[in-house]
Design a protein around this motif. Sequence first.
Motif, short mmCIF file in Angstrom:
data_model
loop_
_atom_site.label_atom_id
_atom_site.label_comp_id
_atom_site.label_asym_id
_atom_site.label_seq_id
_atom_site.Cartn_x
_atom_site.Cartn_y
_atom_site.Cartn_z
N TRP A 18 45.00 43.17 45.56
CA TRP A 18 45.05 42.47 44.28
C TRP A 18 44.94 43.44 43.11
O TRP A 18 44.28 44.48 43.20
CB TRP A 18 43.96 41.39 44.18
CG TRP A 18 42.56 41.88 44.44
CD1 TRP A 18 41.87 41.82 45.61
CD2 TRP A 18 41.67 42.50 43.49
NE1 TRP A 18 40.62 42.37 45.47
CE2 TRP A 18 40.47 42.78 44.17
CE3 TRP A 18 41.77 42.83 42.15
CZ2 TRP A 18 39.37 43.40 43.56
CZ3 TRP A 18 40.69 43.45 41.53
CH2 TRP A 18 39.52 43.72 42.22
N THR A 19 45.60 43.07 42.03
CA THR A 19 45.51 43.79 40.76
C THR A 19 45.18 42.76 39.69
O THR A 19 45.94 41.79 39.51
CB THR A 19 46.83 44.49 40.41
OG1 THR A 19 47.16 45.43 41.45
CG2 THR A 19 46.73 45.22 39.08
N ALA A 20 44.07 42.95 39.00
CA ALA A 20 43.63 41.98 38.00
C ALA A 20 43.66 42.63 36.62
O ALA A 20 42.99 43.65 36.39
CB ALA A 20 42.23 41.48 38.32
N LEU A 21 44.44 42.06 35.73
CA LEU A 21 44.48 42.48 34.33
C LEU A 21 43.56 41.57 33.54
O LEU A 21 43.79 40.36 33.45
CB LEU A 21 45.91 42.41 33.78
CG LEU A 21 46.07 42.73 32.29
CD1 LEU A 21 45.74 44.19 32.02
CD2 LEU A 21 47.49 42.42 31.83
N SER A 22 42.49 42.12 32.98
CA SER A 22 41.52 41.31 32.25
C SER A 22 42.16 40.73 30.99
O SER A 22 42.75 41.45 30.18
CB SER A 22 40.31 42.16 31.86
OG SER A 22 39.49 41.46 30.95
N THR A 75 42.53 47.05 33.63
CA THR A 75 43.06 46.69 34.94
C THR A 75 42.12 47.17 36.03
O THR A 75 41.57 48.26 35.95
CB THR A 75 44.45 47.32 35.15
OG1 THR A 75 45.34 46.83 34.14
CG2 THR A 75 45.01 46.96 36.52
N TYR A 76 41.94 46.33 37.06
CA TYR A 76 41.09 46.68 38.20
C TYR A 76 41.83 46.30 39.46
O TYR A 76 42.62 45.35 39.47
CB TYR A 76 39.76 45.94 38.09
CG TYR A 76 38.58 46.72 38.61
CD1 TYR A 76 38.26 47.97 38.08
CD2 TYR A 76 37.78 46.20 39.62
CE1 TYR A 76 37.17 48.68 38.55
CE2 TYR A 76 36.69 46.91 40.09
CZ TYR A 76 36.39 48.16 39.54
OH TYR A 76 35.31 48.86 40.02
N ARG A 77 41.57 47.04 40.56
CA ARG A 77 42.29 46.80 41.82
C ARG A 77 41.32 46.77 42.99
O ARG A 77 40.24 47.32 42.94
CB ARG A 77 43.33 47.90 42.05
CG ARG A 77 44.45 47.92 41.02
CD ARG A 77 45.41 49.07 41.28
NE ARG A 77 46.55 49.03 40.37
CZ ARG A 77 46.54 49.52 39.15
NH1 ARG A 77 45.45 50.12 38.69
NH2 ARG A 77 47.61 49.43 38.37
N GLY A 78 41.76 46.13 44.06
CA GLY A 78 40.96 46.09 45.27
C GLY A 78 41.76 45.49 46.42
O GLY A 78 42.88 44.99 46.23
N PRO A 120 47.43 36.07 34.33
CA PRO A 120 48.39 35.97 35.43
C PRO A 120 49.63 36.81 35.23
O PRO A 120 50.19 37.35 36.19
CB PRO A 120 48.72 34.47 35.47
CG PRO A 120 47.54 33.79 34.85
CD PRO A 120 47.06 34.75 33.79
N GLU A 121 50.06 36.97 33.96
CA GLU A 121 51.30 37.69 33.70
C GLU A 121 51.21 39.17 34.09
O GLU A 121 52.20 39.79 34.46
CB GLU A 121 51.66 37.59 32.21
CG GLU A 121 51.91 36.17 31.73
CD GLU A 121 50.62 35.44 31.38
OE1 GLU A 121 49.54 36.04 31.54
OE2 GLU A 121 50.69 34.26 30.97
N GLY A 122 50.03 39.76 34.00
CA GLY A 122 49.89 41.17 34.33
C GLY A 122 49.14 41.43 35.61
O GLY A 122 48.84 42.58 35.93
N SER A 123 48.82 40.38 36.37
CA SER A 123 48.06 40.51 37.61
C SER A 123 48.98 40.29 38.80
O SER A 123 50.08 39.77 38.67
CB SER A 123 46.91 39.50 37.63
OG SER A 123 46.04 39.68 36.53
#
Length: 647
Positions: free
Chosen positions: A107-111, A117-120, A62-65
Amino acid sequence: MSRVAGAARAVLTAAIGLLVLLSGGVAAEAHATFVRSNPAADARLVRPPTEVRVVFSEPPAPEGSDIRVSDASGRRVDKRNVAASGEENGLRVSLEPIGDGGYTVAWTALSAVDGHTYRGTFVFAVGNAPLPGIPEVAEPSPPPSPLEVAGRALSYAGIAISLGLAIFAFVVYAAHDADERRRERGAFLVGGVLLLVGSGLLLLQQGTGAPPRLGLLLGIRAVAGVAIIATVRLPARVVAFIPRRDVIYAAGLAATLTATLVSHAAATGNYKDILLDLAHIVAVSAWLGGIAGVLVVVLPGAHSRTADEARRLGRIVWRFSVLGLVAVALIITTGTLQSLDRLVLVQDLVETPYGIALFAKILLLALVLGIAVLNLFVWGPRLRAGLRVGSARRGLLRGTLGESALLALVLVAAGLLTAFAPPNQRSAAAYDDTEHVGGLRLQLLVPTTLPGRNRYVLRVHDGLRPVEDAEKVAFRFRMVEHDMGESELVAQERAPGEYVAEGSPTAMFGTWHVQAIIRRGGREDVSAVFTFPVSAPANAGSVARAITAGAYTAVVFVEPTLPAEGAPLTVTVLVINGNGDPVPGKPVSAVLRSSDPGHDHPDILISTEIAPGRYRFDIASLEPASWTIAISIGDEGKAEYAFEVAP
């Protein structure tokens, strides 16, 4: 090896394996990609939501997403309070009070597993507002940084030397005299330093935004390196009470655990994949550590001047070769089983960065295996038999040096392999499929599977090279269920090897064949057919159905796909004849029946023809229940369609 020490090491190994299982079953797939959301992508809602939830394929940090929700004007309407949603691999963000309109979620998701990092994006609408513009498909994953590759390779080298050399001492040969112990300590020291430096580079690459879980695991790996260095430097009087090799073995296993828990295997959440990855790393470590043991500990002090000395060296080589062959069998087995799950096409081995790294690793291991066979069947037997001892010893030395160089390259390949996303990693597009035709790799991505206007993205590669010399790229659309004729869209090149077309050829629910055609000067056209389903969003209520109605086929669907109590809805009926053509000018009526007979709709509904062959029933509201609409096409055909109305 004493029975007590051996039992203790076995218990430690089992405990590490159990910890891997307990720690690893928390994710779904490497790189945190989109799985589902609430509201669903492309959903049409009666009431505005108070929050947006997104579920990913593995745990996001959550901190990097981020989840950014914007209205049609681009104004941000979320409260910027992204947090874990309580669902597995889920995040949520609260919304300000919003009204009718179209909204875009970026959205930006930091695994939390590997730090990638992945975006969509996706869209939804409230009320009768249109959906915002077509969302964009995600960009391809960027290549890993040199710092990340170097950190992974050095970490793996440190693990292999530390853990593998300890296994070599337990199974093959333990250093006896002072010189051998000194050389062994030096090798352990190198392993600890590599482990510490590699972990430091990975932490530096992640920076202050490293997910807590990843930062913790890399910190543990660095501590393991420090523990190995400290153990090597312990004075002799302390070593008498603390078995140095056992401590280093435990530290090496702990570092191996961290490597597994930040790998593609840990992201699968599958216990089989996690154990396969752990076994793979241990096997590679045993082999490389064994080579280090022969090269650093045994050969510098080994003499073959007498038959007894040659036979002693031959016995060590035989035990080492057996260990190496067992390790190779494990490496091949575990690597093959893992690769089968991560490749999409056979051509992935030469057409994707992940596949090329894997293929290089396979070739390098095959060369190392050839050298190991020479040790087992040529140099070792000659030494044990006392035949041509000098040349056998030189051959063993050259072979071991060659194995060391090749395995160093294997570690670099492994660093690349674990940094790249595997080919089976889906993008955030609603539709993503790959075909290999005429020597070209064609990947079709479509951001939504709803009927109507859409964007069709074709990525064309010749090996790793994007195809930029196409004279024409076109899409041809034909429906499977009905003969609706054929339509075509011509694509424009938007980026090297990426061709994009927009239009409304798939305006009806059903299954469509999308033929992608690439024309290049002086060559035959390359063509691939993709099967593209057009339907309602997943988990978003009712879907369209094609129902036989006498001599006709009626394609029926409800909008919104999940009707709610007290809200207006429409039922659309497309009437098609036996040739697949729309049938205009028909009197189409319907009767509504509820699962609760007391709520049956009393009136006969009369449709409005909104387009040739397309008829619509406008319904003010319905009670929450299961409903059936009985449709009559004049006196020629009848059809029934069921749907739900939510409270």
